[in-house]
Structures are given as C-alpha cells and as structure tokens.
Scaffold this motif. Structure first.
Motif, PDB file in Angstrom:
ATOM      1  N   ILE A  21       1.028  -1.100  -0.025  1.00 59.84           N
ATOM      2  CA  ILE A  21       0.066  -0.002   0.187  1.00 59.84           C
ATOM      3  C   ILE A  21       0.794   1.218  -0.145  1.00 59.84           C
ATOM      4  N   THR A  22       2.024   1.038   0.886  1.00 59.83           N
ATOM      5  CA  THR A  22       2.898   2.399   0.975  1.00 59.83           C
ATOM      6  C   THR A  22       3.500   2.830  -0.531  1.00 59.83           C
ATOM      7  N   THR A  23       4.023   1.674  -1.279  1.00 58.52           N
ATOM      8  CA  THR A  23       4.533   1.735  -2.219  1.00 58.52           C
ATOM      9  C   THR A  23       3.510   1.995  -3.438  1.00 58.52           C
ATOM     10  N   VAL A  24       2.610   1.593  -3.721  1.00 62.09           N
ATOM     11  CA  VAL A  24       1.802   1.365  -4.949  1.00 62.09           C
ATOM     12  C   VAL A  24       0.772   2.586  -4.941  1.00 62.09           C
ATOM     13  N   ARG A  25       0.362   2.918  -3.812  1.00 63.69           N
ATOM     14  CA  ARG A  25      -0.987   3.784  -3.768  1.00 63.69           C
ATOM     15  C   ARG A  25      -0.458   5.108  -4.313  1.00 63.69           C
ATOM     16  N   PRO A  26       0.759   5.526  -3.797  1.00 65.02           N
ATOM     17  CA  PRO A  26       1.243   6.974  -4.203  1.00 65.02           C
ATOM     18  C   PRO A  26       1.512   6.979  -5.722  1.00 65.02           C
ATOM     19  N   LEU A  27       1.994   5.876  -6.240  1.00 64.59           N
ATOM     20  CA  LEU A  27       1.991   5.890  -7.650  1.00 64.59           C
ATOM     21  C   LEU A  27       0.882   6.105  -8.515  1.00 64.59           C
ATOM     22  N   LEU A  28      -0.473   5.413  -7.889  1.00 68.60           N
ATOM     23  CA  LEU A  28      -1.644   5.303  -8.638  1.00 68.60           C
ATOM     24  C   LEU A  28      -2.122   6.650  -8.507  1.00 68.60           C
ATOM     25  N   GLN A  29      -1.749   7.532  -7.003  1.00 75.66           N
ATOM     26  CA  GLN A  29      -2.417   8.784  -6.948  1.00 75.66           C
ATOM     27  C   GLN A  29      -1.669   9.708  -7.974  1.00 75.66           C
ATOM     28  N   PRO A  60      -6.954  -5.369 -11.225  1.00 74.14           N
ATOM     29  CA  PRO A  60      -7.231  -5.913  -9.945  1.00 74.14           C
ATOM     30  C   PRO A  60      -6.497  -4.755  -9.078  1.00 74.14           C
ATOM     31  N   ILE A  61      -5.462  -4.225  -9.624  1.00 76.90           N
ATOM     32  CA  ILE A  61      -4.628  -3.267  -8.721  1.00 76.90           C
ATOM     33  C   ILE A  61      -5.628  -1.943  -8.732  1.00 76.90           C
ATOM     34  N   THR A  62      -6.252  -1.272  -9.653  1.00 78.98           N
ATOM     35  CA  THR A  62      -6.956  -0.170  -9.576  1.00 78.98           C
ATOM     36  C   THR A  62      -8.236  -0.397  -8.795  1.00 78.98           C
ATOM     37  N   LEU A  63      -8.751  -1.606  -8.781  1.00 76.52           N
ATOM     38  CA  LEU A  63      -9.757  -2.092  -7.876  1.00 76.52           C
ATOM     39  C   LEU A  63      -9.422  -2.122  -6.397  1.00 76.52           C
ATOM     40  N   ALA A  64      -8.347  -2.554  -6.136  1.00 72.54           N
ATOM     41  CA  ALA A  64      -7.588  -2.711  -4.823  1.00 72.54           C
ATOM     42  C   ALA A  64      -7.616  -1.272  -4.208  1.00 72.54           C
ATOM     43  N   ALA A 182      -1.060  11.311 -19.267  1.00 75.93           N
ATOM     44  CA  ALA A 182      -2.285  11.901 -19.716  1.00 75.93           C
ATOM     45  C   ALA A 182      -3.228  11.545 -18.466  1.00 75.93           C
ATOM     46  N   ARG A 183      -2.640  10.875 -17.287  1.00 77.51           N
ATOM     47  CA  ARG A 183      -3.314  10.619 -16.177  1.00 77.51           C
ATOM     48  C   ARG A 183      -4.689  10.064 -16.423  1.00 77.51           C
ATOM     49  N   PRO A 184      -4.863   8.906 -16.762  1.00 73.21           N
ATOM     50  CA  PRO A 184      -6.219   8.391 -17.420  1.00 73.21           C
ATOM     51  C   PRO A 184      -7.338   8.229 -16.223  1.00 73.21           C
TER      52      PRO A 184
END
Length: 244
Positions: A21-29, A60-64, A182-184
């Motif tokens: 969570i600490t690694t992936v969530r900021p990337l998705l943000q 699955p990652i974007t749903l998570a 483009a930050r989809p």
C-alpha cells in the motif's frame, strides 16, 4: 475527480500488505485520476464478497486502490498458477491471498479458505470470469459458477463493482503501458448487494449456483453500462477454453 479520504482498515494486515500500500498507492495517486462512486454500498462491518469485471492485467490493482481507500483491503481469489511463480508466489502467500485450484482435487480448498476469511470479516474479491474477458468490446463475459457457490454456501453479501479505465493504463494483452502522462481516469462504481435471498435455502444446488452467478454478473454488467453510458450485449460472450 472524486475525492475520497483514505479510511482506516478494519483489519490487522501483514507487514507486506502495508508495504505494498505504501509503495503502490502513491504511484496510482500520481499516475491516475479517479471517478469513484457507490462506496456507501460496501458493508460497514462483517465479511463480504466483491464481484468485479476483468479486462486488463492491472484492473485488480485499480480495484484494490478503491477498496483500500474505502477501508476494505481486498483479499483476492487468484489462479494457483500465479503462486507457482517463484517471487510472485511467495509475495501472494505472504499477502494472504487465496489460491484457486481449478479442475483438481484441491478445488474445494479455495472455497474453504474464502469462507474462513469471510467469517473473519474480510473483503474477498472475485473476478468471476476467471480470466480477461474475450468480449471484443470488453464487456463481461459469461462467468464461472464459483462466485455463486461461495455466496450461497457462506451467506455473505455480494457487492457488484464495475470499473472502466484500466485499459488506458495497460490494454488487454498489452506488454507496454499506455500514456500515463495523460493521467487516465479510473472509474469505479459499486452497486447494492445482489438479492439472492430466494436461493439461500439451496446452498449445495449447482443450478442455484449458476442462477446466483448469472444475477451477480448481470449486476456487474449493469454497473459497467452506467459507467460507459452504453448498452451491453443482449447476451454475454461465452468463452470456451482450449481442451474443454
């Protein structure tokens, strides 16, 4: 863009889950924008099943991301073959994800583990189609009856959740990501739990499993139709695996 303040988790999580969570969530943000809705349909307490559509390797990652920020870190039913990949398998095991053994004597093990997780109050996520949709327009295809069986044998509510936009990060079967600059927008919409009350007295009936699965996937498809603003096919695409 929908703004959702990340809610605290309802459960203790292994350190590896916190690390992801600490690694992936900021990337998705940073890499995506979010249009989220329906969070009020996620049960405030108790275990529940999330049934989602599957059209990209990253959905699955974007749903998570959606579920974590709503306070429900997900535990996925994943193909057992993924657990056989050396590093990935160890990671999935430590993350306490649940392997699914298809067409084997261990096929029941996943249901037992999933029911135990639901009894512990966890959020179990299933992509009922079992693989990336083969529908040419990325609509959900006919699903396997496992989600209906789990729903009826566990008694847990099933929340249909549709998402759209992950294909702009990574298209179906693509090996290279899309234009992340483009930050989809990632659209996610949860609906009310599917009404299966008339089937609850038939938890071991395969026909009831099929009917429950049909209703669940119809609800997921309806949520997706709302997101896309389009009419889905009259009948879901039916994929026949090789050798079957």
């Amino acid at each position: 863009m929908t703004v959702v303040r990340r809610q605290p988790s309802h459960h203790d999580l292994p350190w590896s889950y916190h690390a992801v969570i600490t690694t992936v969530r900021p990337l998705l943000q940073v890499a995506t924008r979010r249009d989220w809705a329906g969070g009020e349909h996620l049960p405030a307490e108790g275990g529940f099943i999330v049934a989602g559509n599957h059209y990209s390797e990253v959905d699955p990652i974007t749903l998570a991301h959606y579920l974590v920020d709503h306070g429900h870190p997900p535990f996925y039913l994943a193909k057992s073959s993924l657990f056989e990949v050396p590093l990935l398998g160890r990671a999935l095991t430590h993350l306490e994800q649940v392997p699914v053994y298809r067409a084997s004597s261990r096929a029941r093990d996943a249901l037992v583990a999933a029911r135990e997780a639901l009894q512990d109050g966890r959020c179990i996520v299933i992509m009922p189609e079992g693989t990336l949709t083969r529908d040419p327009d990325l609509w959900p295809m006919r699903a396997k009856p496992g989600v209906g069986r789990l729903a009826l044998t566990s008694g847990a509510p099933v929340v249909p959740v549709a998402q759209w936009g992950a294909q702009r990060i990574l298209g179906r079967y693509a090996r290279r990501p899309g234009n992340l600059l483009a930050r989809p927008v990632q659209q996610v919409l949860a609906g009310p739990p599917v009404d299966l009350s008339d089937l609850q007295d038939r938890p071991e009936d395969p026909r009831a499993h099929t009917e429950a699965t049909t209703r669940i996937m119809a609800a997921v498809t309806a949520q997706l139709a709302t997101l896309r603003g389009e009419e889905p096919p009259a009948r879901p695409h039916e994929h026949r695996e090789e050798g079957r």
